[in-house]
Design a protein around this motif. Structure first.
Motif, PDB file in Angstrom:
ATOM      1  N   PRO A   1       0.595  -1.177   0.014  1.00 55.25           N
ATOM      2  CA  PRO A   1      -0.006   0.010   0.166  1.00 55.25           C
ATOM      3  C   PRO A   1       0.912   1.280  -0.140  1.00 55.25           C
ATOM      4  O   PRO A   1       2.092   1.333   0.314  1.00 55.25           O
ATOM      5  CB  PRO A   1      -0.929  -0.263   1.392  1.00 55.25           C
ATOM      6  CG  PRO A   1       0.016  -0.845   2.103  1.00 55.25           C
ATOM      7  CD  PRO A   1       0.876  -1.913   1.153  1.00 55.25           C
ATOM      8  N   PHE A   2       0.188   2.224  -0.500  1.00 56.59           N
ATOM      9  CA  PHE A   2       0.870   3.648  -0.557  1.00 56.59           C
ATOM     10  C   PHE A   2       2.020   4.133  -1.143  1.00 56.59           C
ATOM     11  O   PHE A   2       2.975   4.663  -0.769  1.00 56.59           O
ATOM     12  CB  PHE A   2       1.168   3.979   1.169  1.00 56.59           C
ATOM     13  CG  PHE A   2       0.079   3.752   1.981  1.00 56.59           C
ATOM     14  CD1 PHE A   2      -1.592   3.563   1.409  1.00 56.59           C
ATOM     15  CD2 PHE A   2       0.231   3.119   3.374  1.00 56.59           C
ATOM     16  CE1 PHE A   2      -2.489   3.401   2.490  1.00 56.59           C
ATOM     17  CE2 PHE A   2      -0.939   2.985   4.165  1.00 56.59           C
ATOM     18  CZ  PHE A   2      -2.286   3.043   3.765  1.00 56.59           C
ATOM     19  N   GLN A   3       2.118   3.186  -2.339  1.00 52.73           N
ATOM     20  CA  GLN A   3       3.395   3.353  -3.103  1.00 52.73           C
ATOM     21  C   GLN A   3       2.949   3.915  -4.732  1.00 52.73           C
ATOM     22  O   GLN A   3       3.702   4.567  -5.108  1.00 52.73           O
ATOM     23  CB  GLN A   3       3.839   1.940  -3.647  1.00 52.73           C
ATOM     24  CG  GLN A   3       4.318   1.081  -2.220  1.00 52.73           C
ATOM     25  CD  GLN A   3       5.416   1.776  -1.448  1.00 52.73           C
ATOM     26  OE1 GLN A   3       6.240   2.178  -2.010  1.00 52.73           O
ATOM     27  NE2 GLN A   3       5.118   1.922  -0.020  1.00 52.73           N
ATOM     28  N   VAL A   4       1.726   3.784  -4.948  1.00 58.83           N
ATOM     29  CA  VAL A   4       1.129   4.319  -6.099  1.00 58.83           C
ATOM     30  C   VAL A   4       0.823   5.668  -5.993  1.00 58.83           C
ATOM     31  O   VAL A   4      -0.253   5.874  -5.299  1.00 58.83           O
ATOM     32  CB  VAL A   4       0.217   3.477  -6.930  1.00 58.83           C
ATOM     33  CG1 VAL A   4      -0.423   3.805  -8.268  1.00 58.83           C
ATOM     34  CG2 VAL A   4       0.922   1.906  -7.035  1.00 58.83           C
TER      35      VAL A   4
ATOM     36  N   TRP B   1      -4.592   1.300  -3.445  1.00 60.67           N
ATOM     37  CA  TRP B   1      -4.178   1.752  -2.247  1.00 60.67           C
ATOM     38  C   TRP B   1      -2.974   2.944  -2.343  1.00 60.67           C
ATOM     39  O   TRP B   1      -1.889   2.976  -1.941  1.00 60.67           O
ATOM     40  CB  TRP B   1      -3.329   0.625  -1.310  1.00 60.67           C
ATOM     41  CG  TRP B   1      -4.025  -0.527  -1.192  1.00 60.67           C
ATOM     42  CD1 TRP B   1      -5.057  -0.425  -0.176  1.00 60.67           C
ATOM     43  CD2 TRP B   1      -4.082  -1.854  -1.528  1.00 60.67           C
ATOM     44  NE1 TRP B   1      -5.688  -1.864  -0.249  1.00 60.67           N
ATOM     45  CE2 TRP B   1      -5.190  -2.697  -0.933  1.00 60.67           C
ATOM     46  CE3 TRP B   1      -3.338  -2.362  -2.686  1.00 60.67           C
ATOM     47  CZ2 TRP B   1      -5.158  -3.986  -1.226  1.00 60.67           C
ATOM     48  CZ3 TRP B   1      -3.382  -3.783  -2.960  1.00 60.67           C
ATOM     49  CH2 TRP B   1      -4.352  -4.243  -2.450  1.00 60.67           C
ATOM     50  N   PRO B   2      -3.566   4.171  -3.134  1.00 59.10           N
ATOM     51  CA  PRO B   2      -2.569   5.168  -3.749  1.00 59.10           C
ATOM     52  C   PRO B   2      -2.174   6.115  -2.417  1.00 59.10           C
ATOM     53  O   PRO B   2      -2.692   6.015  -1.422  1.00 59.10           O
ATOM     54  CB  PRO B   2      -3.247   5.983  -4.717  1.00 59.10           C
ATOM     55  CG  PRO B   2      -4.778   5.473  -4.082  1.00 59.10           C
ATOM     56  CD  PRO B   2      -5.093   4.203  -3.539  1.00 59.10           C
ATOM     57  N   VAL B   3      -1.134   6.922  -2.867  1.00 63.80           N
ATOM     58  CA  VAL B   3      -0.768   7.876  -1.755  1.00 63.80           C
ATOM     59  C   VAL B   3      -0.734   9.158  -2.605  1.00 63.80           C
ATOM     60  O   VAL B   3      -0.802   9.288  -3.707  1.00 63.80           O
ATOM     61  CB  VAL B   3       0.834   7.485  -1.234  1.00 63.80           C
ATOM     62  CG1 VAL B   3       1.595   7.766  -2.397  1.00 63.80           C
ATOM     63  CG2 VAL B   3       0.935   8.566  -0.040  1.00 63.80           C
ATOM     64  N   HIS B   4      -1.074  10.247  -1.643  1.00 66.50           N
ATOM     65  CA  HIS B   4      -1.284  11.337  -2.186  1.00 66.50           C
ATOM     66  C   HIS B   4      -0.583  12.619  -1.739  1.00 66.50           C
ATOM     67  O   HIS B   4      -0.922  12.711  -0.299  1.00 66.50           O
ATOM     68  CB  HIS B   4      -2.764  12.084  -2.614  1.00 66.50           C
ATOM     69  CG  HIS B   4      -2.818  13.108  -3.327  1.00 66.50           C
ATOM     70  ND1 HIS B   4      -2.613  13.413  -4.769  1.00 66.50           N
ATOM     71  CD2 HIS B   4      -3.262  14.439  -3.091  1.00 66.50           C
ATOM     72  CE1 HIS B   4      -2.647  14.943  -5.178  1.00 66.50           C
ATOM     73  NE2 HIS B   4      -3.157  15.234  -4.173  1.00 66.50           N
TER      74      HIS B   4
ATOM     75  N   LEU C   1       2.167  10.766   7.631  1.00 65.98           N
ATOM     76  CA  LEU C   1       1.157   9.984   6.668  1.00 65.98           C
ATOM     77  C   LEU C   1      -0.057  10.016   7.303  1.00 65.98           C
ATOM     78  O   LEU C   1      -0.068   9.496   8.721  1.00 65.98           O
ATOM     79  CB  LEU C   1       2.078   8.631   6.438  1.00 65.98           C
ATOM     80  CG  LEU C   1       1.274   7.885   5.559  1.00 65.98           C
ATOM     81  CD1 LEU C   1       1.555   8.364   4.042  1.00 65.98           C
ATOM     82  CD2 LEU C   1       1.737   6.456   5.630  1.00 65.98           C
ATOM     83  N   VAL C   2      -1.136  10.244   6.602  1.00 64.47           N
ATOM     84  CA  VAL C   2      -2.393  10.210   7.276  1.00 64.47           C
ATOM     85  C   VAL C   2      -3.065   8.947   6.454  1.00 64.47           C
ATOM     86  O   VAL C   2      -3.338   9.103   5.188  1.00 64.47           O
ATOM     87  CB  VAL C   2      -3.277  11.632   7.237  1.00 64.47           C
ATOM     88  CG1 VAL C   2      -4.610  11.228   7.573  1.00 64.47           C
ATOM     89  CG2 VAL C   2      -2.612  12.476   7.875  1.00 64.47           C
ATOM     90  N   ARG C   3      -3.293   7.859   6.971  1.00 66.72           N
ATOM     91  CA  ARG C   3      -4.231   6.708   6.450  1.00 66.72           C
ATOM     92  C   ARG C   3      -5.550   6.882   6.589  1.00 66.72           C
ATOM     93  O   ARG C   3      -6.035   6.934   7.484  1.00 66.72           O
ATOM     94  CB  ARG C   3      -3.591   5.386   6.979  1.00 66.72           C
ATOM     95  CG  ARG C   3      -2.217   5.114   6.593  1.00 66.72           C
ATOM     96  CD  ARG C   3      -1.860   3.674   7.602  1.00 66.72           C
ATOM     97  NE  ARG C   3      -2.033   3.664   8.893  1.00 66.72           N
ATOM     98  CZ  ARG C   3      -2.775   2.806   9.494  1.00 66.72           C
ATOM     99  NH1 ARG C   3      -3.158   1.739   8.383  1.00 66.72           N
ATOM    100  NH2 ARG C   3      -3.133   2.614  10.847  1.00 66.72           N
TER     101      ARG C   3
END
Length: 531
Positions: free
Chosen positions: A53-56, A284-287, A362-364
């Motif tokens: 998660p949180f790589q794309v 599971w993207p990250v922005h 990081l805010v999930r």
């Protein structure tokens, strides 16, 4: 006054023990209701390795440009076509798309400025386009039998079948070949709408394969509120999927061509759940965000998966999710949540303030109803300090309807439940599976009605054309997230919900149905005739 196809409240509240086996769980309905399961459906498991998660990076769907703007109206063109999309890193996935992307391109409109969208069908099957949440004349609402046929596919007719196990004829169906214009007056409150396929019997697999996109309506009054805007306004289409070993989408269709035989394999009759959570088509993207307020326009575009969303910081703090809007636009005043449930097809407009998160933090976004990999949804990384002149006004909107119970000219009762059809297991409204040739409800244009809805398992109930207010849940006041004007309401197992609405806008034939897409394909739709 009570509709002849409804049920009494006493009977509706007692339907649980009379139902058959719940296909997804193997429990009897009575046991299922007693345990109030948090999900309805069965999970597909992907057959290839899944990314961390949180790589794309989070993609933001492109805004479609009109091909014409004359006569006080905007005209758009969209081609429905199959293309290959990279969803999982390094993996190619064939999808059915609007204009070659998933989600499809976003259309942005102004309140009261009409839009015509010309759709061209280059897919191997018929399609139907529904603007979910739109106040749309019946001819452009996307009735399930108003098919847009691919070129040379005249063998498709108005005869079709669904979970009821027999073919049906719709004498009112309107067929088009290759291209069709859908006209949307958009004389409605500013809101996040979405467009998706609505073909009879095959809505669920068509949406699963990619036929979904966003449509945002704006107006001057909303613009003047100084809410977060520009890059700090993010549309978030959340959907779950599962992947086959070859990178294609896994789906348990009885007919993988989606041409003849509708339905899914028996374990998935209650709904199909994927094991990969996508946001705007990314797993599971990250922005990266500024340390400032951001407006999140959230849509649950999943077929059957429910979410309970919370935003959690590295140190375990939960950030406020300040709800400013619902399905049909702005609330009267903000409502603060730390946990926000969202059912299929519901939309929530929320503001999150990242200013108190350390730079680099990081805010999930977490789904409390998920487990394992489906517990994570996406993340925001706070990248930089920034000025913030946005605000959340105490008063957001003054144009919400003020319908009262005393305004209602009739009350109707509807039970949404599993039941037997000629084909076996199906999903029924008022004891009946859908038949396009049957009128289930007739109401007069302008009438105010109260509807009482009761469920056996989870059913997100959607009304076409109109918005409504939630009056009560199982005899108690509405929940905080029920605020505002909605077009989809989430019924939980064994729950009864009252809604009130005014049937205005246009005359014609419309639908109400469960927006668990597998349920609606298996008969859980009904006709609403406004005269």
């Amino acid at each position: 006054m009570r509709d002849s196809r409804g049920v009494t409240r006493r009977r509706a509240l007692g339907i649980g023990g009379a139902l058959g086996l719940m296909a997804a769980t193997g429990l009897t309905s009575a046991a299922a209701l007693a345990r109030r399961p948090s999900i309805t459906g069965a999970r597909l498991r992907s057959a290839l390795p899944l990314p961390l998660p949180f790589q794309v990076p989070l993609p933001v769907p492109a805004v479609l440009k009109p091909v014409g703007t004359s006569g006080g109206a905007d005209r758009y063109e969209i081609t429905q076509r199959e293309t290959s999309v990279e969803i999982l890193p390094g993996v190619t996935t064939p999808m059915w798309t609007y204009d070659g992307s998933f989600p499809g391109p976003t259309i942005e409109s102004r309140r009261g400025r009409p839009v015509t969208v010309s759709h061209r069908n280059e897919l191997p099957v018929p399609t139907v386009v529904h603007l979910h949440g739109g106040r749309t004349p019946a001819a452009s609402d996307g009735y399930p039998t108003d098919l847009l046929l691919p070129a040379g596919r005249q063998e498709h007719s108005t005869h079709m079948g669904h979970g009821s196990g027999h073919g049906m004829h719709d004498p009112r169906a309107v067929l088009s070949e290759l291209t069709r214009d859908y006209t949307f007056p958009l004389d409605q409150r500013p809101a996040l709408l979405w467009y998706h396929d609505h073909r009879m019997d095959f809505t669920a697999p068509a949406i699963w394969r990619g036929l979904a996109g966003l449509h945002i309506v704006r107006d001057d009054a909303e613009d003047a509120l100084a809410l977060p805007a520009g890059p700090r306004e993010l549309p978030l289409m959340i959907a779950d999927r599962a992947f086959a070993a070859d990178g294609g989408l896994a789906y348990p269709a009885l007919d993988p061509t989606l041409r003849v035989r509708p339905g899914v394999r028996e374990p998935y009759l209650a709904g199909v759940l994927g094991d990969v959570i996508l946001v705007n088509g990314a797993p599971w993207p990250v922005h990266e965000v500024d340390a400032a307020r951001h407006r999140l326009r959230i849509l649950n575009a999943s077929n059957a998966r429910h979410y309970e969303l919370e935003a959690v910081t590295d140190d375990g703090r939960r950030l406020d999710l300040v709800q400013i809007g619902a399905d049909q636009g702005l609330l009267a005043a903000p409502v603060v949540h730390t946990l926000l449930p969202i059912a299929p097809a519901e939309r929530y407009d929320v503001v999150v303030d990242f200013s108190g998160v350390p730079i680099g933090g990081l805010v999930r976004v977490v789904n409390r109803l998920g487990s394992g990999r489906t517990r994570d949804v996406m993340a925001f990384r706070v990248a930089r300090k920034a000025a913030d002149d946005s605000r959340i006004p105490r008063a957001l909107s003054a144009d919400l309807p003020a319908w009262r119970r005393s305004d209602a000219v009739r009350v109707r009762d509807f039970a949404f439940r599993a039941g037997q059809t000629r084909a076996g297991h199906g999903w029924l409204i008022g004891g009946l599976p859908f038949d396009p040739a049957r009128t289930d409800v007739t109401t007069r244009l302008g009438d105010v009605e109260v509807w009482r809805l009761v469920a056996d398992v989870h059913h997100p109930v959607h009304l076409h054309l109109v918005g409504f207010r939630v009056l009560s849940r199982s005899g108690r006041p509405p929940l905080p997230h029920d605020a505002g004007l909605k077009d989809t309401v989430s019924l939980r197992p064994g729950e009864a919900v009252e809604i009130i609405t005014r049937f205005d806008g246009y005359r014609g034939r419309y639908l109400f149905h469960c927006h668990n897409a597998e349920h609606e394909d298996m008969g859980m739709m009904a006709n609403l005739e406004i005269v």
